[in-house]
Design a protein around this motif. Structure first.
Motif, PDB file in Angstrom:
ATOM      1  N   CYS A  90       7.503   6.689  26.683  1.00 54.62           N
ATOM      2  CA  CYS A  90       8.373   7.788  27.123  1.00 54.62           C
ATOM      3  C   CYS A  90       9.572   7.914  26.190  1.00 54.62           C
ATOM      4  O   CYS A  90       9.946   9.027  25.807  1.00 54.62           O
ATOM      5  N   ALA A  91      10.159   6.796  25.804  1.00 54.15           N
ATOM      6  CA  ALA A  91      11.331   6.819  24.926  1.00 54.15           C
ATOM      7  C   ALA A  91      10.962   7.248  23.504  1.00 54.15           C
ATOM      8  O   ALA A  91      11.583   8.145  22.941  1.00 54.15           O
ATOM      9  N   ALA A  94       9.543  10.824  23.550  1.00 57.88           N
ATOM     10  CA  ALA A  94      10.412  11.764  24.270  1.00 57.88           C
ATOM     11  C   ALA A  94       9.617  12.594  25.272  1.00 57.88           C
ATOM     12  O   ALA A  94       9.639  13.819  25.276  1.00 57.88           O
ATOM     13  N   THR A  95       8.903  11.890  26.159  1.00 60.44           N
ATOM     14  CA  THR A  95       8.084  12.541  27.177  1.00 60.44           C
ATOM     15  C   THR A  95       8.614  12.243  28.572  1.00 60.44           C
ATOM     16  O   THR A  95       9.354  11.280  28.778  1.00 60.44           O
TER      17      THR A  95
END
Length: 172
Positions: A90-91, A94-95
Protein backbone atom coordinates in the motif's frame (compact mmCIF):
# COMPACT_ATOMS: atom_id res chain seq x y z
CA UNK A 1 -8.11 -19.22 -14.85
CA UNK A 2 -11.21 -21.17 -13.89
CA UNK A 3 -14.78 -19.90 -14.22
CA UNK A 4 -15.22 -19.17 -10.50
CA UNK A 5 -12.03 -17.08 -10.45
CA UNK A 6 -13.23 -15.05 -13.42
CA UNK A 7 -16.52 -14.32 -11.65
CA UNK A 8 -14.72 -13.25 -8.46
CA UNK A 9 -12.33 -11.07 -10.50
CA UNK A 10 -15.34 -9.35 -12.09
CA UNK A 11 -16.95 -8.82 -8.68
CA UNK A 12 -13.73 -7.33 -7.30
CA UNK A 13 -13.51 -5.12 -10.38
CA UNK A 14 -17.05 -3.84 -9.93
CA UNK A 15 -16.54 -3.03 -6.24
CA UNK A 16 -13.28 -1.19 -6.89
CA UNK A 17 -14.89 0.78 -9.74
CA UNK A 18 -17.82 1.75 -7.53
CA UNK A 19 -15.60 2.77 -4.63
CA UNK A 20 -13.09 4.53 -6.90
CA UNK A 21 -10.31 2.79 -4.95
CA UNK A 22 -7.01 1.24 -6.00
CA UNK A 23 -5.26 -2.05 -5.30
CA UNK A 24 -1.79 -3.50 -5.68
CA UNK A 25 -0.18 -6.84 -4.98
CA UNK A 26 2.86 -8.12 -3.10
CA UNK A 27 3.51 -11.69 -4.12
CA UNK A 28 6.20 -14.13 -3.19
CA UNK A 29 5.31 -17.75 -3.96
CA UNK A 30 2.40 -16.85 -6.26
CA UNK A 31 4.78 -14.93 -8.52
CA UNK A 32 2.23 -12.59 -10.10
CA UNK A 33 -0.75 -14.90 -10.36
CA UNK A 34 -2.90 -12.69 -8.13
CA UNK A 35 -2.06 -9.65 -10.25
CA UNK A 36 -2.91 -11.70 -13.34
CA UNK A 37 -6.33 -12.54 -11.87
CA UNK A 38 -6.99 -8.86 -11.19
CA UNK A 39 -6.02 -7.68 -14.67
CA UNK A 40 -8.01 -10.42 -16.40
CA UNK A 41 -10.96 -8.02 -16.33
CA UNK A 42 -10.99 -5.26 -18.95
CA UNK A 43 -10.58 -1.81 -17.43
CA UNK A 44 -8.34 -2.96 -14.58
CA UNK A 45 -5.97 -0.07 -15.28
CA UNK A 46 -8.50 2.18 -13.53
CA UNK A 47 -7.92 0.50 -10.15
CA UNK A 48 -4.86 -1.78 -10.38
CA UNK A 49 -1.63 0.17 -9.90
CA UNK A 50 0.86 -2.70 -10.02
CA UNK A 51 2.47 -5.53 -8.20
CA UNK A 52 5.73 -6.41 -6.54
CA UNK A 53 7.00 -9.94 -6.91
CA UNK A 54 9.06 -10.26 -3.77
CA UNK A 55 10.43 -13.72 -4.25
CA UNK A 56 13.47 -13.02 -2.05
CA UNK A 57 13.70 -11.68 1.47
CA UNK A 58 15.88 -8.85 0.17
CA UNK A 59 13.03 -7.56 -2.00
CA UNK A 60 10.54 -7.96 0.86
CA UNK A 61 12.81 -5.85 3.06
CA UNK A 62 13.83 -3.16 0.55
CA UNK A 63 10.65 -2.63 -1.46
CA UNK A 64 7.98 -3.61 1.05
CA UNK A 65 9.69 -2.51 4.29
CA UNK A 66 9.31 -5.93 5.91
CA UNK A 67 11.58 -5.97 8.95
CA UNK A 68 14.77 -8.03 8.58
CA UNK A 69 14.44 -8.96 12.26
CA UNK A 70 10.90 -10.24 11.71
CA UNK A 71 12.03 -12.48 8.86
CA UNK A 72 15.00 -13.72 10.90
CA UNK A 73 12.81 -14.44 13.93
CA UNK A 74 9.72 -15.92 12.27
CA UNK A 75 10.83 -16.77 8.68
CA UNK A 76 9.33 -15.19 5.56
CA UNK A 77 6.41 -17.62 5.71
CA UNK A 78 4.34 -16.32 8.59
CA UNK A 79 1.26 -14.25 9.22
CA UNK A 80 3.22 -11.21 10.37
CA UNK A 81 5.24 -11.05 7.14
CA UNK A 82 2.06 -11.35 5.04
CA UNK A 83 0.55 -8.44 6.99
CA UNK A 84 3.72 -6.37 6.57
CA UNK A 85 3.68 -7.11 2.83
CA UNK A 86 0.13 -5.70 2.54
CA UNK A 87 1.09 -2.54 4.41
CA UNK A 88 4.33 -2.20 2.46
CA UNK A 89 2.58 -2.65 -0.89
CA UNK A 90 0.00 0.00 0.00
CA UNK A 91 2.81 2.42 0.87
CA UNK A 92 5.13 1.62 -2.03
CA UNK A 93 2.42 1.49 -4.68
CA UNK A 94 0.30 4.27 -3.12
CA UNK A 95 -2.86 2.16 -3.14
CA UNK A 96 -5.93 1.97 -0.95
CA UNK A 97 -5.72 -1.83 -0.75
CA UNK A 98 -3.21 -4.60 -1.26
CA UNK A 99 -3.22 -8.38 -1.50
CA UNK A 100 -0.17 -10.42 -0.46
CA UNK A 101 0.98 -14.02 -0.48
CA UNK A 102 4.07 -15.63 1.02
CA UNK A 103 4.69 -19.34 1.29
CA UNK A 104 6.26 -22.55 0.07
CA UNK A 105 4.55 -23.87 -3.03
CA UNK A 106 6.87 -26.85 -3.43
CA UNK A 107 7.81 -29.39 -4.39
CA UNK A 108 10.83 -28.67 -2.14
CA UNK A 109 11.77 -26.02 0.38
CA UNK A 110 9.60 -27.03 3.28
CA UNK A 111 10.63 -27.90 6.81
CA UNK A 112 9.08 -29.58 9.82
CA UNK A 113 7.88 -26.21 11.11
CA UNK A 114 6.84 -24.82 7.71
CA UNK A 115 5.93 -27.70 5.40
CA UNK A 116 5.43 -27.46 1.65
CA UNK A 117 1.96 -26.14 0.92
CA UNK A 118 2.05 -23.56 3.72
CA UNK A 119 1.00 -20.22 2.24
CA UNK A 120 -0.05 -17.11 4.15
CA UNK A 121 -2.45 -14.83 2.31
CA UNK A 122 -3.32 -11.32 3.44
CA UNK A 123 -5.41 -8.46 2.12
CA UNK A 124 -6.57 -5.12 3.34
CA UNK A 125 -5.58 -1.53 3.97
CA UNK A 126 -2.68 -0.08 5.93
CA UNK A 127 -5.01 -0.04 8.96
CA UNK A 128 -6.96 -3.31 8.63
CA UNK A 129 -5.50 -6.55 7.30
CA UNK A 130 -7.21 -9.96 7.11
CA UNK A 131 -5.17 -13.14 6.87
CA UNK A 132 -5.63 -16.79 5.97
CA UNK A 133 -3.28 -19.76 6.11
CA UNK A 134 -3.33 -22.44 3.41
CA UNK A 135 -1.84 -25.60 4.88
CA UNK A 136 -2.26 -28.57 2.54
CA UNK A 137 0.17 -29.70 -0.14
CA UNK A 138 -1.52 -30.71 -3.39
CA UNK A 139 1.54 -30.21 -5.58
CA UNK A 140 3.01 -26.93 -6.77
CA UNK A 141 0.52 -26.00 -9.51
CA UNK A 142 -2.54 -26.75 -7.40
CA UNK A 143 -1.03 -25.06 -4.32
CA UNK A 144 -0.54 -21.88 -6.36
CA UNK A 145 -4.03 -22.08 -7.89
CA UNK A 146 -5.59 -22.54 -4.44
CA UNK A 147 -3.63 -19.61 -2.98
CA UNK A 148 -4.56 -17.33 -5.87
CA UNK A 149 -8.23 -18.27 -5.75
CA UNK A 150 -8.35 -17.89 -1.96
CA UNK A 151 -6.61 -14.50 -2.15
CA UNK A 152 -9.13 -13.18 -4.65
CA UNK A 153 -12.18 -14.52 -2.81
CA UNK A 154 -10.83 -13.23 0.51
CA UNK A 155 -10.29 -9.76 -0.99
CA UNK A 156 -13.80 -9.79 -2.47
CA UNK A 157 -15.23 -10.63 0.97
CA UNK A 158 -13.09 -7.89 2.54
CA UNK A 159 -14.45 -5.32 0.07
CA UNK A 160 -18.05 -6.44 0.64
CA UNK A 161 -17.66 -6.32 4.44
CA UNK A 162 -16.10 -2.89 4.25
CA UNK A 163 -19.03 -1.69 2.15
CA UNK A 164 -21.49 -3.11 4.65
CA UNK A 165 -19.65 -1.37 7.52
CA UNK A 166 -19.79 1.96 5.67
CA UNK A 167 -23.52 1.56 4.94
CA UNK A 168 -24.18 0.73 8.60
CA UNK A 169 -22.31 3.88 9.69
CA UNK A 170 -24.27 6.03 7.23
CA UNK A 171 -27.64 4.81 8.57
CA UNK A 172 -26.77 5.67 12.19
Amino acid sequence: MDFESKIISREVSQLLWEKEKTVGTAESCTGGRIAEAIISVPGASKYFKGGIISYTNEVKEHLLAVSHELIEEKTAVCEEVAVAMVKGACATLATDYAIAATGIAGPTGGSKDVPVGTIWIACGTPQIVKTFKVEEDHGRDINLAIATSKAMSMFWEFLKEEGEDIEAEETK
